[in-house]
Design a protein around this motif. Sequence first.
Motif, short mmCIF file in Angstrom:
data_model
loop_
_atom_site.label_atom_id
_atom_site.label_comp_id
_atom_site.label_asym_id
_atom_site.label_seq_id
_atom_site.Cartn_x
_atom_site.Cartn_y
_atom_site.Cartn_z
N ASN A 19 97.37 33.77 -20.94
CA ASN A 19 98.82 33.66 -21.03
C ASN A 19 99.29 33.75 -22.47
OD1 ASN A 19 99.65 33.25 -18.23
ND2 ASN A 19 98.52 31.32 -18.33
N THR A 20 100.58 33.96 -22.65
CA THR A 20 101.13 34.11 -24.01
C THR A 20 101.02 32.82 -24.82
OG1 THR A 20 103.36 33.61 -23.16
CG2 THR A 20 102.74 35.94 -23.33
N ASP A 21 100.90 31.66 -24.16
CA ASP A 21 100.75 30.40 -24.89
C ASP A 21 99.29 30.10 -25.25
OD1 ASP A 21 99.63 29.67 -22.48
OD2 ASP A 21 101.05 28.04 -22.05
N GLY A 22 98.39 31.04 -24.95
CA GLY A 22 96.98 30.87 -25.28
C GLY A 22 96.16 30.26 -24.17
N SER A 23 96.79 29.76 -23.11
CA SER A 23 96.04 29.18 -22.00
C SER A 23 95.37 30.28 -21.18
CB SER A 23 96.95 28.34 -21.11
OG SER A 23 97.95 29.15 -20.51
N THR A 24 94.32 29.91 -20.45
CA THR A 24 93.60 30.86 -19.61
C THR A 24 93.76 30.46 -18.15
OG1 THR A 24 91.95 31.33 -21.32
CG2 THR A 24 91.34 31.86 -19.05
N ALA A 25 94.16 31.41 -17.32
CA ALA A 25 94.29 31.19 -15.88
C ALA A 25 93.15 31.89 -15.17
CB ALA A 25 95.63 31.72 -15.38
N LEU A 26 92.48 31.17 -14.28
CA LEU A 26 91.34 31.71 -13.54
C LEU A 26 91.54 31.42 -12.06
CD1 LEU A 26 88.40 32.85 -13.34
CD2 LEU A 26 87.60 30.51 -13.77
N VAL A 27 91.43 32.47 -11.23
CA VAL A 27 91.48 32.31 -9.78
C VAL A 27 90.09 32.65 -9.23
CG1 VAL A 27 92.57 33.01 -7.61
CG2 VAL A 27 93.92 32.94 -9.73
N TYR A 87 101.41 29.67 -0.02
CA TYR A 87 100.36 28.97 -0.76
C TYR A 87 99.36 29.95 -1.38
CZ TYR A 87 102.38 24.86 1.33
OH TYR A 87 103.27 23.86 1.69
N ALA A 88 99.12 31.08 -0.72
CA ALA A 88 98.24 32.09 -1.30
C ALA A 88 98.89 32.69 -2.56
CB ALA A 88 97.95 33.18 -0.28
N LEU A 89 100.18 33.02 -2.48
CA LEU A 89 100.89 33.49 -3.68
C LEU A 89 100.84 32.47 -4.80
CD1 LEU A 89 104.22 35.33 -2.75
CD2 LEU A 89 102.29 36.25 -4.02
N ALA A 90 101.00 31.20 -4.42
CA ALA A 90 101.00 30.13 -5.42
C ALA A 90 99.71 30.09 -6.21
CB ALA A 90 101.24 28.78 -4.73
N HIS A 91 98.59 30.40 -5.57
CA HIS A 91 97.31 30.39 -6.28
C HIS A 91 97.31 31.37 -7.45
CE1 HIS A 91 94.35 27.65 -4.57
NE2 HIS A 91 94.92 27.84 -3.38
N PHE A 92 98.12 32.41 -7.36
CA PHE A 92 98.23 33.38 -8.45
C PHE A 92 99.39 33.06 -9.39
CE2 PHE A 92 96.24 35.73 -4.91
CZ PHE A 92 95.07 36.17 -5.53
N SER A 93 100.58 32.88 -8.81
CA SER A 93 101.80 32.81 -9.62
C SER A 93 101.95 31.52 -10.41
CB SER A 93 103.03 33.00 -8.72
OG SER A 93 103.14 31.94 -7.79
N MET A 94 101.31 30.45 -9.95
CA MET A 94 101.48 29.16 -10.61
C MET A 94 100.98 29.19 -12.05
SD MET A 94 102.75 26.22 -9.71
CE MET A 94 102.74 24.47 -10.04
N PHE A 95 99.85 29.86 -12.27
CA PHE A 95 99.22 29.83 -13.60
C PHE A 95 99.20 31.18 -14.30
CE2 PHE A 95 96.49 26.03 -12.06
CZ PHE A 95 97.50 25.14 -12.39
N ILE A 96 99.27 32.29 -13.56
CA ILE A 96 99.30 33.62 -14.19
C ILE A 96 100.77 33.96 -14.44
CG2 ILE A 96 98.67 36.05 -14.00
CD1 ILE A 96 96.53 35.18 -11.93
N ARG A 97 101.21 33.80 -15.66
CA ARG A 97 102.63 33.92 -15.96
C ARG A 97 103.00 35.34 -16.41
NH1 ARG A 97 104.54 31.67 -13.13
NH2 ARG A 97 106.52 31.60 -14.23
N PRO A 98 104.29 35.70 -16.37
CA PRO A 98 104.71 37.00 -16.87
C PRO A 98 104.22 37.23 -18.29
CG PRO A 98 106.52 35.97 -15.68
CD PRO A 98 105.42 34.94 -15.77
#
Length: 457
Positions: free
Chosen positions: A410-418, A378-389
Amino acid sequence: MTTYKIYRTTSENELFRSVSLEQCRADMSKNTGTANAASTVSVRLNDRETYQEMDGFGASFTDAAAYLMHQKLTEEQQDEVMTRLFHPVEGIGLSVIRNPMGASDFARTVYSYNDLPEHQTDPDLSGFTIAHDEADIIPLTRQALALNPELKLFASPWSAPGWMKTSGSMITGQLKPEWYSAYAAYFVKYIQSYAAHGLPIYAVTPQNEALYEPGHYPGMLMPAEAQAEFIQHHLKPAFVRNNLHTKILCYDHNWDRPDYPLTVLEQAGEAVDGVAWHWYGGNAAAQTQVYEAFAGKEVHFTEGSGGEWIPPFEQAFSNVIRTGIQILRNYSKSMILWNMALDEQNGPTVPGFGRSTCRGIIQINQQTGELVYTLDYYALAHFSMFIRPKAVQIQSISSDEAVFTVAFRNTDGSTALVLFNDGQESKQIMVEMQEGEQVSLWMEPKCALSILMSDIS
């Protein structure tokens, strides 16, 4: 118009739960009586200031993990686990794997890809074979790549074959200089053998934890000067001769000895693509120290295990989230934890290892077949779910040092924040984007939030 997807962890009873922005705001309004000006925190995002591009997040198919997942789960369980680990939509989208080259401490036996009876040698590596990996590790790695085509594979040896070493064994000892070229050819054969299975190796390190010489599991001491010599005059030339584009990362050990990668980069810099780090000593600022000394060299975090030495749940979960944010804020392109799976005894481990205290991403009970997703999942998920390659880190500044932040575009223009509230009191968070848009959130102590912000206007 901005849409928000939010996952929140506040306790064992709320692990990586999908919540709405309205729920976060409802929590805030419900608690306004306890909030005051001092506990309002601003988090400013600025995508005009950018840092590293991500390869992704993941863990390792050790022999132990692969055996458990491939032989101890039902086919239905295995498909469920692999999907939840690697699928970018139906799972948490893990996109990097670091496989040991031969046995590590988490293996059922001690083995290399070129084992020989005592006092025998094989200069041409005619006996080289990855047959061991073909049983469990390769099938799972192929399945992971099918689930996530953006997957990148890293590989690290715990030891050269015993006959190449001063100890004559995979346990203790150093690589004999007369076998440097043969060991470079060993890497070439490994990469070519995996490629034949449709598995390109993205990066290798010459040695896992090169400054540690354990007496109870495979390991190999490799001083910095020896590693520089091996990379510059043997490994890199062997890759060039065989038209291999696999990256070479040096060090692969703890933050407390930045002098080691600095020495290797000074002596063999052109042959080295970057530095690999572990978290068992020092702090993540060492990554930036070396990155700033050698601009253009990649930073990767290749191993960090959770375990019984940090009490669950809050302290252990907090440690992974807090440290993960620091890893990313110090230029790392990857964050790879340790065993993808372990059993109810934190094993299997090599004979003679003793009691293991490590924790896997998942736990597979060999007696009952029960499957548990651990706090590390679940800790990994907090990063990997929204911060994409290929996401690029953007500047994020918190007005409160107890509120940890890291943000990516992200490459699609979305912003991921943890976000992680490491303080002892609840906080009202005001996220401010450079376009002037603001969003308010409420965070309890030790709360982690992952937010995906997408513009659909």
